[in-house]
Design an enzyme around this catalytic site. Structure first.
Site, mmCIF file in Angstrom:
data_model
loop_
_atom_site.group_PDB
_atom_site.id
_atom_site.type_symbol
_atom_site.label_atom_id
_atom_site.label_comp_id
_atom_site.label_asym_id
_atom_site.label_seq_id
_atom_site.Cartn_x
_atom_site.Cartn_y
_atom_site.Cartn_z
ATOM 1 N N PRO A 1 11.298 -4.066 17.762
ATOM 2 C CA PRO A 1 12.749 -4.150 17.695
ATOM 3 C C PRO A 1 13.368 -3.374 16.538
ATOM 4 C CG PRO A 1 11.738 -6.220 17.050
ATOM 5 C CD PRO A 1 10.648 -5.374 17.649
ATOM 6 N N ASN A 2 14.498 -2.774 16.846
ATOM 7 C CA ASN A 2 15.371 -2.062 15.897
ATOM 8 C C ASN A 2 14.815 -0.706 15.462
ATOM 9 O OD1 ASN A 2 17.367 -4.195 15.761
ATOM 10 N ND2 ASN A 2 15.834 -5.356 14.615
ATOM 11 N N ARG B 1 19.423 3.515 10.488
ATOM 12 C CA ARG B 1 19.205 2.130 10.058
ATOM 13 C C ARG B 1 18.716 2.097 8.601
ATOM 14 N NH1 ARG B 1 13.935 -1.487 11.714
ATOM 15 N NH2 ARG B 1 14.633 -3.398 10.682
ATOM 16 N N TYR C 1 14.264 2.909 5.187
ATOM 17 C CA TYR C 1 13.423 3.503 6.239
ATOM 18 C C TYR C 1 13.507 5.027 6.326
ATOM 19 C CZ TYR C 1 13.104 -1.366 7.684
ATOM 20 O OH TYR C 1 12.872 -2.717 7.701
ATOM 21 N N ASN D 1 3.747 -0.810 15.455
ATOM 22 C CA ASN D 1 4.735 -1.235 14.462
ATOM 23 C C ASN D 1 5.585 -2.265 15.178
ATOM 24 O OD1 ASN D 1 6.725 -1.717 12.655
ATOM 25 N ND2 ASN D 1 7.230 0.436 12.241
ATOM 26 N N ALA E 1 10.169 -6.644 13.114
ATOM 27 C CA ALA E 1 10.290 -8.022 12.630
ATOM 28 C C ALA E 1 9.364 -8.993 13.374
ATOM 29 C CB ALA E 1 11.735 -8.487 12.746
ATOM 30 N N HIS F 1 6.247 -10.581 11.739
ATOM 31 C CA HIS F 1 6.291 -11.759 10.879
ATOM 32 C C HIS F 1 6.528 -13.058 11.646
ATOM 33 C CE1 HIS F 1 6.723 -8.386 8.213
ATOM 34 N NE2 HIS F 1 7.926 -8.114 8.663
ATOM 35 N N ASP G 1 -1.667 -13.018 20.065
ATOM 36 C CA ASP G 1 -2.542 -13.448 21.166
ATOM 37 C C ASP G 1 -2.769 -12.315 22.168
ATOM 38 O OD1 ASP G 1 -2.724 -15.936 20.039
ATOM 39 O OD2 ASP G 1 -1.438 -16.950 21.497
ATOM 40 N N GLU H 1 -2.238 -1.541 12.557
ATOM 41 C CA GLU H 1 -0.876 -2.001 12.271
ATOM 42 C C GLU H 1 -0.198 -1.019 11.324
ATOM 43 O OE1 GLU H 1 -0.800 -5.804 10.328
ATOM 44 O OE2 GLU H 1 1.372 -5.777 10.108
ATOM 45 N N HIS I 1 3.534 0.148 9.245
ATOM 46 C CA HIS I 1 4.920 -0.073 8.812
ATOM 47 C C HIS I 1 5.389 1.118 8.002
ATOM 48 C CE1 HIS I 1 4.732 -4.177 10.174
ATOM 49 N NE2 HIS I 1 3.538 -4.257 9.615
ATOM 50 N N LEU I 2 6.641 1.459 8.193
ATOM 51 C CA LEU I 2 7.241 2.527 7.383
ATOM 52 C C LEU I 2 7.358 2.084 5.932
ATOM 53 C CD1 LEU I 2 9.869 2.969 10.106
ATOM 54 C CD2 LEU I 2 8.596 4.942 9.301
ATOM 55 N N SER I 3 7.867 0.877 5.737
ATOM 56 C CA SER I 3 8.080 0.359 4.387
ATOM 57 C C SER I 3 6.856 -0.431 3.924
ATOM 58 C CB SER I 3 9.325 -0.539 4.372
ATOM 59 O OG SER I 3 9.117 -1.676 5.200
ATOM 60 N N ARG J 1 8.461 -6.166 -0.456
ATOM 61 C CA ARG J 1 9.809 -6.553 -0.017
ATOM 62 C C ARG J 1 9.949 -8.085 -0.037
ATOM 63 N NH1 ARG J 1 11.406 -3.451 5.256
ATOM 64 N NH2 ARG J 1 13.443 -4.257 4.622
ATOM 65 N N ARG K 1 8.469 -11.095 4.634
ATOM 66 C CA ARG K 1 7.797 -9.939 5.250
ATOM 67 C C ARG K 1 6.329 -9.825 4.821
ATOM 68 N NH1 ARG K 1 12.185 -6.996 7.442
ATOM 69 N NH2 ARG K 1 14.060 -7.313 6.207
HETATM 70 C C1 DQA Z 1 9.002 -2.592 9.504
HETATM 71 C C2 DQA Z 1 9.024 -3.726 8.469
HETATM 72 C C3 DQA Z 1 9.519 -5.016 9.088
HETATM 73 O O1 DQA Z 1 9.554 -6.037 8.103
HETATM 74 C C4 DQA Z 1 10.928 -4.827 9.628
HETATM 75 O O2 DQA Z 1 11.368 -6.006 10.265
HETATM 76 C C5 DQA Z 1 11.036 -3.653 10.535
HETATM 77 C C6 DQA Z 1 10.356 -2.413 10.155
HETATM 78 C C7 DQA Z 1 8.592 -1.246 8.867
HETATM 79 O O3 DQA Z 1 8.228 -0.343 9.619
HETATM 80 O O4 DQA Z 1 8.688 -1.078 7.645
HETATM 81 O O5 DQA Z 1 11.734 -3.686 11.527
HETATM 82 O O6 DQA Z 1 8.042 -2.912 10.504
#
Ligand code: DQA
Length: 145
Positions: free
Chosen positions: A10-11, A18, A23, A72, A75, A78, A85, A96, A98-100, A105, A109
């Site tokens: 998501p997002n 964003r 990011y 990725n 959210a 978390h 599962d 796995e 993540h950009l950040s 943080r 997270r």
């Molecule tokens: C994220 C980190 C997550 O905590 C956040 O909810 C995201 C982006 C990252 O790529 O840094 O949507 O997965």
């Protein structure tokens, strides 16, 4: 040929506009192009969904069509026992991403439901995280044959 699903949650469709201070300004389409350029002959399926169920369906479908998954989960990382599962059920090697740096943080997270079912986690390198994940998954798959 190695087949890799790169699954975004998501997002992440909003990357570029964003929270650029967190990011960056690279769009998800830029990241897809970077992954394809970096793929070293691997066949990449790149997708994004804002819906947990659609992500779970994609993981199930990957069982018979992909050699590995880069995820990725945004959210859902978390919150989602269901994604945990799904990944555990298909037993595909998974990295796995993540950009950040989620560990630098907010406390909410710091926990990942993906991490226990992943080979490892790459976080904090922006779009480069995806390329590092491709290298890591590629090396893992190569070591298995
Ligand atoms: C994220 C980190 C997550 O905590 C956040 O909810 C995201 C982006 C990252 O790529 O840094 O949507 O997965």
């Amino acid at each position: 040929m190695t087949r890799v699903l790169i699954l975004n949650g998501p997002n992440l469709n909003l990357l570029g506009t964003r929270q650029p201070e967190v990011y960056g300004t690279t769009t998800l389409s830029d990241i897809e192009d970077m992954c394809r350029a970096h793929s070293d002959g691997a066949e990449i399926t790149f997708m994004q969904s804002n819906h947990e169920g659609a992500m779970i369906d994609a993981i199930h479908a990957a069982k018979s069509t992909q050699d590995g998954i880069i995820i990725n989960a945004g959210a859902y990382t978390h919150t989602s026992v269901a994604l945990h599962d799904a990944l555990a059920s298909v037993e595909l090697p998974c990295v796995e991403v993540h950009l950040s740096n989620i560990h630098a943080r907010e406390a909410f997270r710091h926990h990942s439901y993906i991490a226990p079912v992943a080979l490892g986690q790459i976080a904090g390198f922006g779009a480069q995280s995806y390329l590092l994940a491709l290298d890591a998954l590629g090396a893992h798959l190569e070591a298995r044959v």
